[in-house]
Design a protein around this motif. Structure first.
Motif, PDB file in Angstrom:
ATOM      1  N   THR B  37      99.350  56.413  54.941  1.00 50.08           N
ATOM      2  CA  THR B  37     100.606  57.077  55.315  1.00 50.08           C
ATOM      3  C   THR B  37     101.234  56.450  56.559  1.00 50.08           C
ATOM      4  O   THR B  37     102.451  56.363  56.659  1.00 50.08           O
ATOM      5  CB  THR B  37     100.377  58.582  55.573  1.00 50.08           C
ATOM      6  N   GLU B  38     100.404  56.003  57.504  1.00 45.22           N
ATOM      7  CA  GLU B  38     100.970  55.544  58.777  1.00 45.22           C
ATOM      8  C   GLU B  38     101.112  54.038  58.901  1.00 45.22           C
ATOM      9  O   GLU B  38     101.853  53.545  59.749  1.00 45.22           O
ATOM     10  CB  GLU B  38     100.113  56.055  59.944  1.00 45.22           C
ATOM     11  N   TYR B  39     100.352  53.297  58.102  1.00 42.79           N
ATOM     12  CA  TYR B  39     100.348  51.845  58.308  1.00 42.79           C
ATOM     13  C   TYR B  39     100.714  51.092  57.036  1.00 42.79           C
ATOM     14  O   TYR B  39     100.441  51.548  55.937  1.00 42.79           O
ATOM     15  CB  TYR B  39      98.965  51.375  58.766  1.00 42.79           C
ATOM     16  N   GLN B  40     101.276  49.905  57.238  1.00 40.83           N
ATOM     17  CA  GLN B  40     101.461  48.957  56.150  1.00 40.83           C
ATOM     18  C   GLN B  40     100.159  48.158  56.010  1.00 40.83           C
ATOM     19  O   GLN B  40      99.406  48.045  56.982  1.00 40.83           O
ATOM     20  CB  GLN B  40     102.615  47.995  56.481  1.00 40.83           C
ATOM     21  N   PRO B  41      99.903  47.578  54.820  1.00 35.44           N
ATOM     22  CA  PRO B  41      98.665  46.803  54.653  1.00 35.44           C
ATOM     23  C   PRO B  41      98.478  45.747  55.746  1.00 35.44           C
ATOM     24  O   PRO B  41      97.376  45.587  56.276  1.00 35.44           O
ATOM     25  CB  PRO B  41      98.847  46.155  53.286  1.00 35.44           C
ATOM     26  N   ASP B  42      99.546  45.046  56.110  1.00 37.48           N
ATOM     27  CA  ASP B  42      99.401  43.992  57.120  1.00 37.48           C
ATOM     28  C   ASP B  42      99.009  44.545  58.485  1.00 37.48           C
ATOM     29  O   ASP B  42      98.340  43.866  59.271  1.00 37.48           O
ATOM     30  CB  ASP B  42     100.695  43.180  57.240  1.00 37.48           C
ATOM     31  N   ASP B  43      99.448  45.785  58.773  1.00 33.11           N
ATOM     32  CA  ASP B  43      99.062  46.409  60.043  1.00 33.11           C
ATOM     33  C   ASP B  43      97.556  46.593  60.114  1.00 33.11           C
ATOM     34  O   ASP B  43      96.933  46.385  61.156  1.00 33.11           O
ATOM     35  CB  ASP B  43      99.723  47.790  60.197  1.00 33.11           C
ATOM     36  N   ILE B  44      96.975  47.014  58.974  1.00 31.12           N
ATOM     37  CA  ILE B  44      95.512  47.227  58.943  1.00 31.12           C
ATOM     38  C   ILE B  44      94.805  45.907  59.181  1.00 31.12           C
ATOM     39  O   ILE B  44      93.864  45.835  59.982  1.00 31.12           O
ATOM     40  CB  ILE B  44      95.068  47.808  57.575  1.00 31.12           C
ATOM     41  N   ALA B  45      95.265  44.844  58.496  1.00 35.34           N
ATOM     42  CA  ALA B  45      94.642  43.529  58.659  1.00 35.34           C
ATOM     43  C   ALA B  45      94.723  43.096  60.126  1.00 35.34           C
ATOM     44  O   ALA B  45      93.774  42.534  60.669  1.00 35.34           O
ATOM     45  CB  ALA B  45      95.309  42.504  57.754  1.00 35.34           C
ATOM     46  N   LYS B  46      95.869  43.387  60.767  1.00 35.23           N
ATOM     47  CA  LYS B  46      96.031  43.003  62.168  1.00 35.23           C
ATOM     48  C   LYS B  46      95.094  43.817  63.066  1.00 35.23           C
ATOM     49  O   LYS B  46      94.492  43.291  64.002  1.00 35.23           O
ATOM     50  CB  LYS B  46      97.488  43.206  62.601  1.00 35.23           C
ATOM     51  N   MET B  47      94.965  45.123  62.745  1.00 36.17           N
ATOM     52  CA  MET B  47      94.055  45.968  63.528  1.00 36.17           C
ATOM     53  C   MET B  47      92.624  45.436  63.457  1.00 36.17           C
ATOM     54  O   MET B  47      91.912  45.391  64.468  1.00 36.17           O
ATOM     55  CB  MET B  47      94.067  47.405  62.997  1.00 36.17           C
ATOM     56  N   VAL B  48      92.210  45.032  62.255  1.00 31.18           N
ATOM     57  CA  VAL B  48      90.839  44.538  62.088  1.00 31.18           C
ATOM     58  C   VAL B  48      90.663  43.239  62.864  1.00 31.18           C
ATOM     59  O   VAL B  48      89.656  43.027  63.539  1.00 31.18           O
ATOM     60  CB  VAL B  48      90.516  44.351  60.590  1.00 31.18           C
ATOM     61  N   MET B  49      91.686  42.391  62.822  1.00 25.18           N
ATOM     62  CA  MET B  49      91.654  41.143  63.596  1.00 25.18           C
ATOM     63  C   MET B  49      91.538  41.463  65.093  1.00 25.18           C
ATOM     64  O   MET B  49      90.696  40.908  65.800  1.00 25.18           O
ATOM     65  CB  MET B  49      92.925  40.348  63.307  1.00 25.18           C
ATOM     66  N   ASP B  50      92.383  42.387  65.580  1.00 19.32           N
ATOM     67  CA  ASP B  50      92.397  42.718  67.013  1.00 19.32           C
ATOM     68  C   ASP B  50      91.115  43.423  67.455  1.00 19.32           C
ATOM     69  O   ASP B  50      90.724  43.333  68.621  1.00 19.32           O
ATOM     70  CB  ASP B  50      93.599  43.624  67.340  1.00 19.32           C
ATOM     71  N   SER B  51      90.500  44.144  66.535  1.00 24.65           N
ATOM     72  CA  SER B  51      89.291  44.882  66.913  1.00 24.65           C
ATOM     73  C   SER B  51      88.143  43.935  67.230  1.00 24.65           C
ATOM     74  O   SER B  51      87.175  44.317  67.881  1.00 24.65           O
ATOM     75  CB  SER B  51      88.878  45.823  65.784  1.00 24.65           C
ATOM     76  N   GLY B  52      88.230  42.700  66.748  1.00 25.77           N
ATOM     77  CA  GLY B  52      87.153  41.732  66.994  1.00 25.77           C
ATOM     78  C   GLY B  52      85.929  41.975  66.139  1.00 25.77           C
ATOM     79  O   GLY B  52      84.854  41.450  66.430  1.00 25.77           O
ATOM     80  N   LEU B  53      86.091  42.785  65.090  1.00 28.65           N
ATOM     81  CA  LEU B  53      84.943  43.087  64.215  1.00 28.65           C
ATOM     82  C   LEU B  53      84.387  41.801  63.624  1.00 28.65           C
ATOM     83  O   LEU B  53      85.113  41.000  63.054  1.00 28.65           O
ATOM     84  CB  LEU B  53      85.418  44.027  63.093  1.00 28.65           C
ATOM     85  N   LYS B  54      83.078  41.617  63.786  1.00 31.76           N
ATOM     86  CA  LYS B  54      82.419  40.464  63.185  1.00 31.76           C
ATOM     87  C   LYS B  54      81.549  40.938  62.035  1.00 31.76           C
ATOM     88  O   LYS B  54      80.949  42.004  62.110  1.00 31.76           O
ATOM     89  CB  LYS B  54      81.564  39.736  64.224  1.00 31.76           C
ATOM     90  N   GLY B  55      81.492  40.121  60.988  1.00 34.03           N
ATOM     91  CA  GLY B  55      80.722  40.478  59.791  1.00 34.03           C
ATOM     92  C   GLY B  55      79.286  40.796  60.142  1.00 34.03           C
ATOM     93  O   GLY B  55      78.640  40.061  60.875  1.00 34.03           O
ATOM     94  N   ARG B  56      78.779  41.920  59.640  1.00 28.63           N
ATOM     95  CA  ARG B  56      77.437  42.379  60.008  1.00 28.63           C
ATOM     96  C   ARG B  56      76.350  41.864  59.077  1.00 28.63           C
ATOM     97  O   ARG B  56      75.190  42.218  59.227  1.00 28.63           O
ATOM     98  CB  ARG B  56      77.396  43.915  60.018  1.00 28.63           C
ATOM     99  N   GLY B  57      76.730  41.057  58.098  1.00 25.89           N
ATOM    100  CA  GLY B  57      75.754  40.658  57.088  1.00 25.89           C
ATOM    101  C   GLY B  57      74.793  39.587  57.553  1.00 25.89           C
ATOM    102  O   GLY B  57      73.685  39.484  57.075  1.00 25.89           O
ATOM    103  N   GLY B  58      75.207  38.754  58.504  1.00 24.78           N
ATOM    104  CA  GLY B  58      74.307  37.697  58.944  1.00 24.78           C
ATOM    105  C   GLY B  58      75.037  36.583  59.668  1.00 24.78           C
ATOM    106  O   GLY B  58      74.632  36.174  60.749  1.00 24.78           O
ATOM    107  N   ALA B  59      76.126  36.107  59.100  1.00 20.48           N
ATOM    108  CA  ALA B  59      76.797  34.960  59.699  1.00 20.48           C
ATOM    109  C   ALA B  59      77.589  35.348  60.948  1.00 20.48           C
ATOM    110  O   ALA B  59      77.840  34.511  61.808  1.00 20.48           O
ATOM    111  CB  ALA B  59      77.722  34.307  58.682  1.00 20.48           C
ATOM    112  N   GLY B  60      77.992  36.604  61.059  1.00 17.59           N
ATOM    113  CA  GLY B  60      78.741  37.046  62.233  1.00 17.59           C
ATOM    114  C   GLY B  60      80.123  36.438  62.316  1.00 17.59           C
ATOM    115  O   GLY B  60      80.633  36.177  63.390  1.00 17.59           O
TER     116      GLY B  60
END
Lengths: 172, 491
Positions: B37-60
């Motif tokens: 409701t509040e975000y466009q798909p690209d906003d979410i992608a940008k949030m994830v980029m800005d959050s600095g989230l690194k993949g937790r599976g192994g490669a980081g």
């Protein structure tokens, strides 16, 4: 695999329930071949192990060659090409379980069931004479916090000691 | 004493959290609703980029960056959730699947919305029978409640999730191996490039994410990027000028096992040290820490000299190890490192998929060498050679002394380094399984060389006291330089 070999086996076909489940599976993927692993799991649950007849049937259902099915079956350790016991006991022996003395549990199981440990090419070696149990070592079962662990068919048993093993086996 | 910060695991022990109704009471699916409701798909992608989230599976690898590689004009695009948790020492995904599967579904929904994905396959380990049952039940409920299927919540989104069982092969946790396996073939990894983001499952762009990574998404969307980046350190990446921030943000589900009093999963901010984590896990079971494996059995081992290493992606990489999947295995003074290496090498020799020659032949060869040493038949030459080390002038070179030649240890290092060279970080195999073999083999041998030498000399396994068994970092050329990253804010 020659036709002769396939013919001496009893032919295989899904029962009604599995056929329904299989039909649902097929619809999930853009290509039929992708349903290979779930289909083989279904077939193994029904037939007990993957016979040449099962491979032929699965190949027909998924419209691939029998060789491709054989290719997959030989790659994955969870598919059996030989008969196994009614209860398959998988014991984890990777490092975290080894640090928590899985060897004691393994030795106890071997003595209790009076059998050796099955190898991937020789399941009969780990199967008891009455065909009730097959004992096999597997790699990490992702339960290292509750090590040592065994899986009896689909059930995981945690924090094992020889006494607990006795209780589990006796209740089967 | 460091406190746990439970975010992903916060409601894990709530009774019946696996059902839709209870999950809903604990903000379930509200984060997804907020996203649509509040975000466009690209906003979410940008949030994830800005959050600095690194993949937790192994490669980081940075999740936001991975998403940015996916071409937006090729459809369909797939999401593969990697729930093939097989790395020895790792068990956090199992609890998410068994106890809180709706959280994973919500994460998947947010990812699908951000990337315009309609089909998700959850590749779940064949041995996780209960986890698969729980997930399937949760997926069924989500369909009934209108959070999956056609036209979700009247937004026109169509998202399907299917669970797909594996069949006991470790290599299917590698992303391209997973894709091959999902396509119904042997799980043999593919050459990269093309990367899955461009050409993945069924030849289409594919996002492959670990369970834990996806479970982070609802909280990033729900609480915002600022809240998320407060957790965990942000280091300065000094390879570029001026230095750029290198975020290690968020919490990690640390799985700790082996010789600690309370093994289990502990959710903590990234960046605590090894010794702090051991404290959190009820302390050491035994007298002294001999060694710690920081990131699943593939990670190079840490000695008692390195217990102040912070457990995050950057610090461990600079310490020439890795956080990997976050499986920490602790060993106390009673453990024999040769024996431990033998156990791990048996695992890798068994799990090599057999596609590349160096790995197919090399892993059993390494196992056989270690087995030989453990059996007391290790080979030692009667000759000696000049000893290299830190010379009088303080630089690396001929020390003027001589040393014994342990043929099997030279051979072990040579074979392992020809599967994948740990010093140059180049591998002669298609996938990183090669480096996962040679990393433990070479690091155990270099860091605990006295124990290997003793086993060869005495003709049996000898467990030396910790101080004697460990090579001090300054005497070990591969590890003599320890880099500790600086925090970005401190620059």
């Amino acid at each position: 695999m020659s036709d002769e070999l396939i013919q001496i086996e009893t032919p295989f076909a899904f029962n009604e329930e599995n056929q329904r489940e299989f039909n649902a599976l097929i619809g999930r993927y853009p290509v039929k071949e992708a349903a290979m692993l779930p289909t083989l799991h279904l077939a193994q649950r029904q037939a007990g192990y993957i016979t040449p007849a099962v491979m032929k049937y699965v190949a027909e259902q998924l419209e691939v060659s029998v060789m491709k099915v054989k290719d997959v079956v030989t790659f994955y350790p969870m598919f059996f090409e030989e008969p196994v016991g009614e209860y398959v006991i998988r014991i984890c022996h990777t490092l975290p379980c080894a640090l928590r003395d899985c060897k004691i549990v393994l030795d106890h199981l071997k003595a209790k069931l009076d059998t050796d440990v099955a190898s991937e090419t020789n399941l009969a070696k780990g199967t008891t004479a009455d065909g009730k149990f097959t004992l096999m070592k597997v790699e990490c079962l992702a339960s290292c916090d509750v090590a040592p662990v065994i899986m009896v068919n689909d059930d995981l048993h945690k924090n094992l000691t020889p006494e607990k093993v006795d209780e589990i086996i006796d209740n089967l | 004493m460091i406190e746990e910060r439970r975010i992903l695991y916060e409601h894990l022990d709530v009774p019946d959290i696996n059902t839709f109704d209870v999950f809903r009471q604990y903000d379930g699916y509200t984060r997804f609703e907020k996203a649509i409701t509040e975000y466009q798909p690209d906003d979410i992608a940008k949030m994830v980029m800005d959050s600095g989230l690194k993949g937790r599976g192994g490669a980081g690898f940075s999740t936001g960056l991975k998403w940015s590689f996916v071409p937006r004009d090729i459809k369909p695009c797939y999401l593969c959730c990697n729930a093939d948790e097989s790395e020895p020492g790792t068990f956090s995904n199992r609890y998410v699947l068994e106890k809180n599967p709706h959280l994973l579904i919500e994460g998947i929904l947010i990812c699908c919305y951000a990337m315009g994905i309609e089909t998700t396959y959850v590749y779940i380990r064949g041995e996780f029978t209960l986890g698969k049952q729980m997930l399937d039940a949760a997926i069924k409920e989500a369909y009934e409640q209108g959070y999956l299927g056609k036209d979700i919540r009247g937004t026109g989104l169509n998202i399907d999730i299917y669970s797909h069982p594996g069949a006991g092969a470790y290599i299917c946790g590698e992303e391209t191996g997973l894709i091959e396996s999902l396509e119904g073939k042997r799980g043999q990894p593919r050459n990269k490039p093309p990367f899955p983001a461009v050409e993945g499952v069924f030849g289409k762009p594919t996002v492959v994410q670990n369970v834990e990574t996806l479970c982070n998404l609802p909280f990033i969307v729900g609480n915002g990027v600022e809240w998320y980046t407060q957790m965990g350190p942000t280091y300065a990446d000094t390879r570029s000028d001026p230095p750029t921030p290198d975020p290690n943000t968020g919490t990690k589900l640390y799985c700790i096992s082996g010789d600690v009093n309370e093994p289990g999963v502990y959710e903590l901010d990234l960046g605590l040290t090894c010794s702090e984590l051991i404290e959190v896990a009820g302390g050491l079971r035994g007298e002294e820490v001999k060694a710690v494996i920081p990131g699943g059995s593939s990670a190079p081992i840490l000695t008692h000299y390195e217990l102040d290493t912070r457990l995050d992606f950057t610090s461990l990489t600079l310490a020439k190890s890795m956080l990997g999947s976050g499986g920490i295995i602790v060993m106390n003074e009673t453990r024999n490192i040769v024996d431990c290496l033998l156990n791990i090498m048996k695992f890798y020799a068994h799990e090599s998929c057999g596609q590349c020659t160096p790995c197919r032949w090399g892993t059993p060869w390494v196992r056989d060498i270690v087995q030989r040493i453990a059996d007391g038949n290790g080979r030692k030459s009667t000759m000696t050679r000049p000893k290299f080390g830190v010379a009088e002038n303080g630089r690396w070179g001929d020390t003027g002394e001589t040393e014994d030649i342990y043929e099997d240890l030279d051979l072990l290092e040579s074979v392992a380094n020809n599967i994948a060279n740990v010093d140059t970080m180049t591998w002669n195999t298609i996938c990183v399984f090669g480096i996962a073999v040679s990393w433990p083999a070479v690091s155990y041998m270099r860091k605990f060389r006295p124990e290997f030498e003793a086993a060869i000399r005495e003709g049996k396994l000898v467990t030396l006291p910790v101080a004697e068994a460990t090579v001090p970092p300054e005497e070990n050329y591969a590890y003599q330089q320890r880099f500790v990253p600086k925090e970005f804010a401190d620059l």
